[in-house]
Design a protein around this motif. Structure first.
Motif, PDB file in Angstrom:
ATOM      1  N   GLU A 744       0.833  -1.204   0.000  1.00 33.66           N
ATOM      2  CA  GLU A 744       0.000   0.000   0.000  1.00 33.66           C
ATOM      3  C   GLU A 744       0.867   1.253   0.000  1.00 33.66           C
ATOM      4  OE1 GLU A 744      -3.206   2.284   2.936  1.00 33.66           O
ATOM      5  OE2 GLU A 744      -2.707   0.176   3.277  1.00 33.66           O
ATOM      6  N   ALA A 745       1.925   1.264   0.825  1.00 34.16           N
ATOM      7  CA  ALA A 745       2.812   2.437   0.878  1.00 34.16           C
ATOM      8  C   ALA A 745       3.535   2.651  -0.443  1.00 34.16           C
ATOM      9  CB  ALA A 745       3.827   2.269   2.016  1.00 34.16           C
ATOM     10  N   ILE A 746       3.932   1.553  -1.092  1.00 32.59           N
ATOM     11  CA  ILE A 746       4.580   1.680  -2.403  1.00 32.59           C
ATOM     12  C   ILE A 746       3.621   2.300  -3.411  1.00 32.59           C
ATOM     13  CG2 ILE A 746       5.461   0.341  -4.371  1.00 32.59           C
ATOM     14  CD1 ILE A 746       6.700  -1.595  -2.316  1.00 32.59           C
ATOM     15  N   ASP A 747       2.353   1.886  -3.362  1.00 33.31           N
ATOM     16  CA  ASP A 747       1.355   2.443  -4.273  1.00 33.31           C
ATOM     17  C   ASP A 747       1.142   3.934  -4.018  1.00 33.31           C
ATOM     18  OD1 ASP A 747       1.072  -0.033  -5.412  1.00 33.31           O
ATOM     19  OD2 ASP A 747      -0.742  -0.562  -4.286  1.00 33.31           O
ATOM     20  N   VAL A 748       1.192   4.341  -2.747  1.00 28.80           N
ATOM     21  CA  VAL A 748       1.065   5.770  -2.419  1.00 28.80           C
ATOM     22  C   VAL A 748       2.240   6.542  -3.018  1.00 28.80           C
ATOM     23  CG1 VAL A 748       1.101   7.471  -0.543  1.00 28.80           C
ATOM     24  CG2 VAL A 748      -0.307   5.412  -0.337  1.00 28.80           C
ATOM     25  N   LEU A 749       3.435   6.007  -2.860  1.00 32.81           N
ATOM     26  CA  LEU A 749       4.617   6.655  -3.436  1.00 32.81           C
ATOM     27  C   LEU A 749       4.492   6.773  -4.952  1.00 32.81           C
ATOM     28  CD1 LEU A 749       7.476   4.920  -1.392  1.00 32.81           C
ATOM     29  CD2 LEU A 749       6.963   7.367  -1.374  1.00 32.81           C
ATOM     30  N   ALA A 750       4.094   5.676  -5.592  1.00 33.52           N
ATOM     31  CA  ALA A 750       4.010   5.669  -7.053  1.00 33.52           C
ATOM     32  C   ALA A 750       2.980   6.669  -7.552  1.00 33.52           C
ATOM     33  CB  ALA A 750       3.674   4.272  -7.542  1.00 33.52           C
ATOM     34  N   GLY A 751       1.910   6.886  -6.782  1.00 32.90           N
ATOM     35  CA  GLY A 751       0.874   7.808  -7.209  1.00 32.90           C
ATOM     36  C   GLY A 751       1.007   9.208  -6.665  1.00 32.90           C
ATOM     37  N   SER A 752       2.134   9.504  -5.995  1.00 33.04           N
ATOM     38  CA  SER A 752       2.286  10.813  -5.349  1.00 33.04           C
ATOM     39  C   SER A 752       2.481  11.949  -6.338  1.00 33.04           C
ATOM     40  CB  SER A 752       3.480  10.780  -4.388  1.00 33.04           C
ATOM     41  OG  SER A 752       4.703  10.657  -5.113  1.00 33.04           O
ATOM     42  N   GLY A 753       2.976  11.629  -7.525  1.00 32.39           N
ATOM     43  CA  GLY A 753       3.262  12.679  -8.500  1.00 32.39           C
ATOM     44  C   GLY A 753       4.507  13.482  -8.174  1.00 32.39           C
ATOM     45  N   ALA A 754       5.240  13.093  -7.133  1.00 29.42           N
ATOM     46  CA  ALA A 754       6.417  13.861  -6.712  1.00 29.42           C
ATOM     47  C   ALA A 754       7.727  13.142  -7.007  1.00 29.42           C
ATOM     48  CB  ALA A 754       6.326  14.169  -5.213  1.00 29.42           C
ATOM     49  N   LEU A 755       7.638  11.952  -7.622  1.00 29.09           N
ATOM     50  CA  LEU A 755       8.864  11.213  -7.902  1.00 29.09           C
ATOM     51  C   LEU A 755       9.523  11.738  -9.171  1.00 29.09           C
ATOM     52  CD1 LEU A 755       7.659   7.562  -7.214  1.00 29.09           C
ATOM     53  CD2 LEU A 755       8.911   9.066  -5.654  1.00 29.09           C
ATOM     54  N   THR A 756      10.845  11.740  -9.164  1.00 33.03           N
ATOM     55  CA  THR A 756      11.588  12.030 -10.387  1.00 33.03           C
ATOM     56  C   THR A 756      11.525  10.808 -11.303  1.00 33.03           C
ATOM     57  OG1 THR A 756      13.649  11.158  -9.514  1.00 33.03           O
ATOM     58  CG2 THR A 756      13.184  13.479  -9.087  1.00 33.03           C
ATOM     59  N   GLU A 757      12.037  10.950 -12.487  1.00 35.36           N
ATOM     60  CA  GLU A 757      12.063   9.811 -13.411  1.00 35.36           C
ATOM     61  C   GLU A 757      12.838   8.645 -12.802  1.00 35.36           C
ATOM     62  OE1 GLU A 757      13.513   8.797 -18.002  1.00 35.36           O
ATOM     63  OE2 GLU A 757      13.632  10.850 -17.234  1.00 35.36           O
ATOM     64  N   LEU A 758      13.963   8.983 -12.172  1.00 38.90           N
ATOM     65  CA  LEU A 758      14.759   7.938 -11.534  1.00 38.90           C
ATOM     66  C   LEU A 758      14.016   7.378 -10.329  1.00 38.90           C
ATOM     67  CD1 LEU A 758      17.525   6.612 -11.988  1.00 38.90           C
ATOM     68  CD2 LEU A 758      18.474   8.206 -10.321  1.00 38.90           C
ATOM     69  N   GLY A 759      13.314   8.255  -9.591  1.00 38.66           N
ATOM     70  CA  GLY A 759      12.539   7.800  -8.442  1.00 38.66           C
ATOM     71  C   GLY A 759      11.427   6.849  -8.847  1.00 38.66           C
ATOM     72  N   GLU A 760      10.767   7.134  -9.967  1.00 33.92           N
ATOM     73  CA  GLU A 760       9.726   6.224 -10.455  1.00 33.92           C
ATOM     74  C   GLU A 760      10.308   4.849 -10.758  1.00 33.92           C
ATOM     75  OE1 GLU A 760       8.078   8.227 -13.773  1.00 33.92           O
ATOM     76  OE2 GLU A 760       6.838   9.596 -12.562  1.00 33.92           O
ATOM     77  N   ARG A 761      11.503   4.854 -11.357  1.00 33.63           N
ATOM     78  CA  ARG A 761      12.149   3.570 -11.659  1.00 33.63           C
ATOM     79  C   ARG A 761      12.508   2.840 -10.359  1.00 33.63           C
ATOM     80  NH1 ARG A 761      15.850   2.064 -16.402  1.00 33.63           N
ATOM     81  NH2 ARG A 761      17.044   0.272 -15.663  1.00 33.63           N
ATOM     82  N   PHE A 762      13.002   3.580  -9.362  1.00 32.43           N
ATOM     83  CA  PHE A 762      13.408   2.970  -8.097  1.00 32.43           C
ATOM     84  C   PHE A 762      12.194   2.388  -7.377  1.00 32.43           C
ATOM     85  CE2 PHE A 762      14.994   2.691  -3.778  1.00 32.43           C
ATOM     86  CZ  PHE A 762      16.331   2.345  -3.946  1.00 32.43           C
ATOM     87  N   VAL A 763      11.107   3.146  -7.298  1.00 33.20           N
ATOM     88  CA  VAL A 763       9.893   2.664  -6.617  1.00 33.20           C
ATOM     89  C   VAL A 763       9.300   1.488  -7.372  1.00 33.20           C
ATOM     90  CG1 VAL A 763       7.526   3.294  -5.974  1.00 33.20           C
ATOM     91  CG2 VAL A 763       9.419   4.847  -5.454  1.00 33.20           C
ATOM     92  N   ALA A 764       9.396   1.485  -8.691  1.00 31.97           N
ATOM     93  CA  ALA A 764       8.926   0.336  -9.472  1.00 31.97           C
ATOM     94  C   ALA A 764       9.711  -0.920  -9.108  1.00 31.97           C
ATOM     95  CB  ALA A 764       9.046   0.627 -10.962  1.00 31.97           C
ATOM     96  N   GLY A 765      10.998  -0.768  -8.823  1.00 34.99           N
ATOM     97  CA  GLY A 765      11.800  -1.907  -8.386  1.00 34.99           C
ATOM     98  C   GLY A 765      11.349  -2.427  -7.037  1.00 34.99           C
ATOM     99  N   MET A 766      11.032  -1.498  -6.108  1.00 33.32           N
ATOM    100  CA  MET A 766      10.484  -1.905  -4.823  1.00 33.32           C
ATOM    101  C   MET A 766       9.165  -2.643  -5.008  1.00 33.32           C
ATOM    102  SD  MET A 766      11.296   1.735  -2.922  1.00 33.32           S
ATOM    103  CE  MET A 766      10.244   1.450  -1.520  1.00 33.32           C
TER     104      MET A 766
END
Length: 804
Positions: A744-766
């Motif tokens: 659930e927390a990962i989904d919140v991060l992914a949908g936050s709209g505040a991740l950089t391109e690299l951050g989106e890739r990192f959270v996708a790995g998580m």
């Protein structure tokens, strides 16, 4: 009240006053000053000897730890190998036992050959080369007197310096800007030569003779540099560029790397071939005789040179700048520009730089670029680095990946230490001697130096210095590091170390308790022990003494040796209080044995049941700092400033210790990732629900907690398979709960709209790791228990934080 004079640490020796090229932008031969015509072609041996004596005298009187000398011209290679060897020999003679020597030569490169390179390798002389870009750009100004191109000869020189045996000599390329040249072509041509550094130099000009400014732009030099900056920044800053690095450093409150920017006092003097002392060479562009001091190495000391009005005028920082400069918003970065570029007939140097609009535009462009671009795009990250980030994003990290991360953290600590050294007061002999010893260790015993610089509590101390929170501890901290490094290296000699309220701190090694009136201690290494002299007392301490806690004056750091892993129980360092919770005091012998037994059992569990975490831990976790256990439960913590360490109160069982080790090391790894990569927008001030906290968490806290709970989820995932009975049912419920909450927390991060391109890739790995566990079967009872626990936590959180 009289204050001590500043000192000089940079010297330009004009070993030859003529040149084999006829560059039309040269300030020596083509600008206002013509003093070169009346000077000897080459510096005599007598002048070399006396110059070296003056530099050695000055370094000794001011307690300098290092002096920087550039052999210059004209073209210094015209002096020939014999004369250059003599200059180096005299400087080394005069500075032997006084301070370190950084010796360099700056050349146009056309005469550089194997004979010179072999000489420079023998004498440790670094080589800088002037080159203005590709052939078309270079030929615009850098030609022979008969008009022939010098470009092929310079390329040959750079190729020579790039040979493996000569590469350590290569100091970099210097390019004088001509806005008629294509900036991209210039930069790409220089970058293709693989230099260790590039420097772009504004052409010399004054208000009397201003630089060319074609119609169409008020800031053509800033525009030219901005094109290069964006290309350099957009491709991951592949090479240090001194111009840009200086702006970036000064924007963050650090010192400039060049005299043409920043507010640092001038500490450079030129010695001409006849022994005359002159101010900075660039002053030759102002008016005939502008750099003259009227002094020379035979009759005058360098302290006398410092009293010259022209030198004093460049020691006062912002107060010596023009009124316009003092009120400028970028003055701390610009520093008024190069002193020579401020000249105007009638009011001398009391003006902004003739490049003022360009400097302001360049600095503001870089500042705005840093602010608006929180991260490099994924495309700018090298593939090997991306592969390592993907590995870490999954929640793990091999020994090789974590070792490279640790090496990057060590280099960061080294940079911070160098920044601290720049703040050493000129009259602080303790700090200067410590920095000199640290420099010696870097050359002679780099592994010993790495051990102390990489000590987890070095960075918190350095940051307190650089942030102005503990300026009085510069000498104290440097001396402690130097002493610990010397002891690790078994290096002969005595190190003077200030004492902290009766405590001698030897970071990473331990502490010696001394009398309360001991102000300083003298520390010296021996073959079988080391000695500490303080307040009339001499202590001899064996290298293995005190591990059982029975030696009252010596408290060594205890190291628990485990299969493939050694971890220190750090209960001695006064600076270890970096982990949110209060630190425990010195462990008794029994407590230390209890910790060792629990660590042995916890490590065995990790290696057997969670082996994917073990290699990263062995490569990156060096220290566990015991914390004071609160009355209401167990605590553990990690600090972003203390890579390689975690803090923990000793838990009730080795199983819990294993859990908190892998949990907290997740924080350590992610903190190191965030030191070099932006994963989210730091300006986003929203807060979010985190199922492991009672309070709302900012984005930074949520990503840290989520990453750590990947390991928590994995721990219970594995434990449920190994336990029996009620323990197995508890572990299964914990796995079900943390799987649900972490996803659930990962989904919140992914949908936050505040991740950089690299951050989106990192959270996708998580997410890939966490979602992969969603298919693993658990009992309905475990799911029900997990769902109830999660619902209770959210309800309590909403009530506590008044959220419907």
């Amino acid at each position: 009240m009289d204050r001590p004079l500043p000192s000089l640490s940079q010297f330009v020796l004009k070993v030859h006053s003529r040149c084999d090229l006829a560059c039309d932008h040269c300030y020596v031969y083509e600008h206002a000053d013509s003093s070169w015509r009346g000077r000897p072609r080459a510096m005599s041996e007598k002048i070399m000897e006396k110059t070296a004596d003056r530099i050695g005298e000055h370094a000794r009187n001011h307690g300098l730890s290092m002096v920087h000398v550039v052999l210059h011209g004209g073209e210094p290679l015209l002096a020939g190998p014999i004369r250059l060897r003599k200059a180096a020999a005299e400087l080394n003679r005069a500075l032997a036992g006084v301070c370190a020597l950084d010796l360099r030569i700056h050349t146009n490169g056309v005469l550089l050959d194997e004979r010179f390179c072999d000489l420079f390798a023998e004498l440790d002389i670094k080589v800088g080369v002037s080159l203005d870009g590709d052939k078309a750009a270079n030929d615009r100004h850098r030609r022979y007197a008969d008009g022939r191109s010098s470009h092929p000869q310079v390329l040959r020189a750079v190729e020579l310096l790039n040979r493996p045996q000569y590469r350590p000599l290569f100091a970099g390329l210097l390019c004088t800007i001509d806005i008629e040249n294509d900036p991209v072509a210039v930069y790409d041509a220089l970058l293709a030569l693989d230099p260790p550094r590039i420097d772009f130099l504004l052409p010399h000009a004054t208000w009397d003779v201003p630089p060319p400014r074609p119609a169409g732009s008020a800031t053509p030099y800033a525009d030219w540099l901005d094109v290069i900056y964006r290309r350099w920044d957009g491709t991951g800053r592949p090479v240090p560029v001194r111009t840009f690095d200086s702006v970036l450093r000064t924007l963050h409150g650090r010192s400039s790397l060049t005299e043409s920017m920043g507010l640092a006092p001038a500490d450079l003097v030129v010695i001409e071939t006849d022994g005359s002392f002159e101010q900075a060479d660039s002053l030759k562009t102002a008016y005939d005789g502008a750099p003259v001091t009227g002094m020379d190495v035979i009759a005058n000391s360098l302290d006398e040179v410092l009293e010259h009005p022209g030198m004093l005028a460049r020691q006062g920082g912002v107060e010596e700048l023009s009124e316009q400069c003092r009120s400028c918003p970028v003055v701390t970065s610009c520093g008024g520009g190069l002193y020579a570029h401020r000249y105007r007939t009638g009011n001398g140097f009391d003006n902004p730089s003739v490049f003022c609009p360009d400097l302001m535009e360049l600095i503001m462009n870089i500042r705005d670029s840093e602010t608006s671009a929180p991260s490099r795009p994924v495309a700018a990250v090298p593939l090997a680095e991306l592969a390592e980030l993907d590995e870490l994003a999954a929640g793990f990290g091999s020994a090789e990946t974590v070792a490279r991360m640790a090496a990057a953290q060590l280099e960061l600590n080294r940079e911070l230490l160098r920044a601290v050294s720049e703040r050493v007061a000129r009259d602080d002999s303790i700090a200067a001697a410590a920095w000199e010893l640290l420099s010696e260790l870097d050359g002679e015993h780099p592994e010993a130096l790495d051990s102390v610089v990489g000590h987890p509590y070095t960075r918190p101390w350095a940051l307190r210095i650089l942030e102005g929170r503990a300026p009085a501890t510069i000498a104290l901290g440097l001396a402690e590091l130097a002493a610990a490094g010397a002891l690790r290296a078994r290096k002969a000699g005595t190190v003077v170390v200030p004492v902290r309220d009766g405590l001698l701190r030897l970071p990473g090694l331990g502490c010696v308790t001394l009398s309360a009136d001991a102000g300083y201690a003298e520390v010296a290494a021996g073959a079988d022990d080391f000695t500490v002299r303080a307040a009339g007392r001499v202590l001899r301490i064996g290298w293995d003494e005190g591990m059982d806690g029975l030696t009252p004056h010596w408290q060594p750091v205890r190291v628990v040796e485990l299969p493939n892993w050694a971890v220190a129980l750090e209960d001695t360092d006064p600076l270890r209080d970096s982990h949110q919770w209060p630190v425990a005091g010195r462990l008794s012998a029994g407590e230390a044995k209890g910790w060792a037994a629990d660590l042995t059992a916890a490590w065995s569990l990790i290696c057997r049941q969670l082996p994917v975490y073990a290699p990263g831990l062995t490569a990156g976790l060096r220290v566990i700092t015991p914390l004071h256990a609160p009355d209401d439960g167990e605590v553990s913590a990690a600090s972003k400033e203390a890579f390689g360490a975690i803090g923990a109160a000793r838990p009730d069982s080795p199983d819990q210790l294993a859990l908190l080790i892998i949990h907290e090391f997740q924080h350590v790894k992610l903190g190191a990732v965030l030191d070099t990569h932006d994963l989210y927008d730091p300006a986003d001030s929203r807060t979010f629900y985190a199922p492991w906290r009672r309070d709302p968490r900012p984005l930074a806290g949520l990503i840290q907690g989520t990453y750590a709970h990947i390991a928590v989820t994995d721990f219970w995932r594995v434990r449920r398979l190994d336990a029996e009975g009620e323990a197995a049912r508890t572990a299964e419920a914990q796995f079900a709960r943390w799987r649900q909450q972490t996803t659930e927390a990962i989904d919140v991060l992914a949908g936050s709209g505040a991740l950089t391109e690299l951050g989106e890739r990192f959270v996708a790995g998580m997410a890939s790791t966490a979602h992969g566990w969603s298919v693993e079967p658990v009992s309905s009872a475990a799911l029900s228990k997990a769902t109830s626990a999660a619902a209770r936590h959210r309800a309590d959180w909403q009530a506590r934080n008044s959220i419907n």
